[in-house]
Enzyme design. Structure first.
Site, PDB file in Angstrom:
ATOM      1  NE  ARG A 213      82.221 -21.621  55.648  1.00 14.29           N
ATOM      2  CZ  ARG A 213      82.629 -21.999  54.454  1.00 14.29           C
ATOM      3  NH1 ARG A 213      81.834 -22.687  53.678  1.00 14.29           N
ATOM      4  NH2 ARG A 213      83.838 -21.706  54.012  1.00 14.29           N
TER       5      ARG A 213
ATOM      6  CG  HIS B 289      82.553 -11.344  33.895  1.00 13.55           C
ATOM      7  ND1 HIS B 289      82.313 -10.503  32.838  1.00 13.55           N
ATOM      8  CD2 HIS B 289      82.015 -10.736  34.984  1.00 13.55           C
ATOM      9  CE1 HIS B 289      81.668  -9.437  33.271  1.00 13.55           C
ATOM     10  NE2 HIS B 289      81.477  -9.556  34.570  1.00 13.55           N
TER      11      HIS B 289
ATOM     12  CG  ASN C 267      64.461  -0.845  53.333  1.00 15.67           C
ATOM     13  OD1 ASN C 267      64.267   0.322  53.015  1.00 15.67           O
ATOM     14  ND2 ASN C 267      64.307  -1.286  54.570  1.00 15.67           N
TER      15      ASN C 267
ATOM     16  N   GLY D 228      70.172  -6.662  55.236  1.00 12.50           N
ATOM     17  CA  GLY D 228      70.827  -5.553  54.565  1.00 12.50           C
ATOM     18  C   GLY D 228      72.271  -5.837  54.190  1.00 12.50           C
TER      19      GLY D 228
END
Length: 185
Positions: free
Chosen positions: A180, A115, A85, A142
């Site tokens: 979780r 990093h 989307n 989303g």
């Protein structure tokens, strides 16, 4: 023979993201993204044709709604009938594989850029990438964030707004920050 920073990046090793050959790739991707995102009002076939110009592979019927953002594009491997989307961001320093029939909600972010944990190495400007693999028939809600090195198994569900920092087993539903498991099928 000295390997290029692009070769190191693709191998998942430490590399300099400011290397000239990578800056050229980033600029090419930015130009491509400008064209892709400008096609927002066009038919999905136009988007797919543009997507195939830059992505590593694109399956039949895939749809990434613009605006869409990525770093390089060539590290994206998108299965058949995948749907992303609006406003998704994929930092594709390393390979990102999205399996067939996967649905990804708006504003989802998928990161492969990582990093060093050692501050001296990090200060040197080096970074690395860890691939992200998303299985088939996955649903990512989303605003979710998928972190470097994560694998999400087939038929899994990631709740909206979740931060996925660990692998998700096939058929599991995960929610929260950090995500979780709340159920397994």
């Amino acid at each position: 023979m000295t390997r290029s920073d692009k070769d190191k990046m693709l191998a998942g090793e430490l590399y300099h993201p400011s290397a000239p050959e990578l800056q050229v790739e980033l600029a090419a991707c930015a130009a491509w993204l400008a064209r892709y995102n400008a096609a927002m009002g066009e038919a999905a076939d136009v988007w797919r044709a543009l997507l195939r110009e830059r992505a590593g592979s694109v399956g039949e019927g895939a749809m990434l709604r613009p605006p869409f953002y990525c770093g390089y594009g060539f590290n994206l491997h998108i299965g058949k009938h995948v749907f992303l989307n609006y406003n998704c961001v994929i930092l594709d320093t390393a390979r990102v594989t999205i399996g067939d029939d996967t649905r990804i909600g708006p504003a989802v972010q998928i990161y492969t850029a990582d990093h060093p944990r050692d501050p001296a190495i990090r200060r040197s400007g080096l970074e690395c990438g860890k691939p992200v693999t998303i299985g088939a028939n996955v649903w990512i809600g989303g605003g979710a964030i998928v972190l470097p090195g994560v694998t999400i198994g087939d038929n899994a569900i990631v709740g909206a707004g979740s931060v996925v920092s660990r692998d998700v087993p096939a058929g599991a539903t995960v929610v929260g920050n950090p995500a979780r498991i709340v159920s397994k099928n």
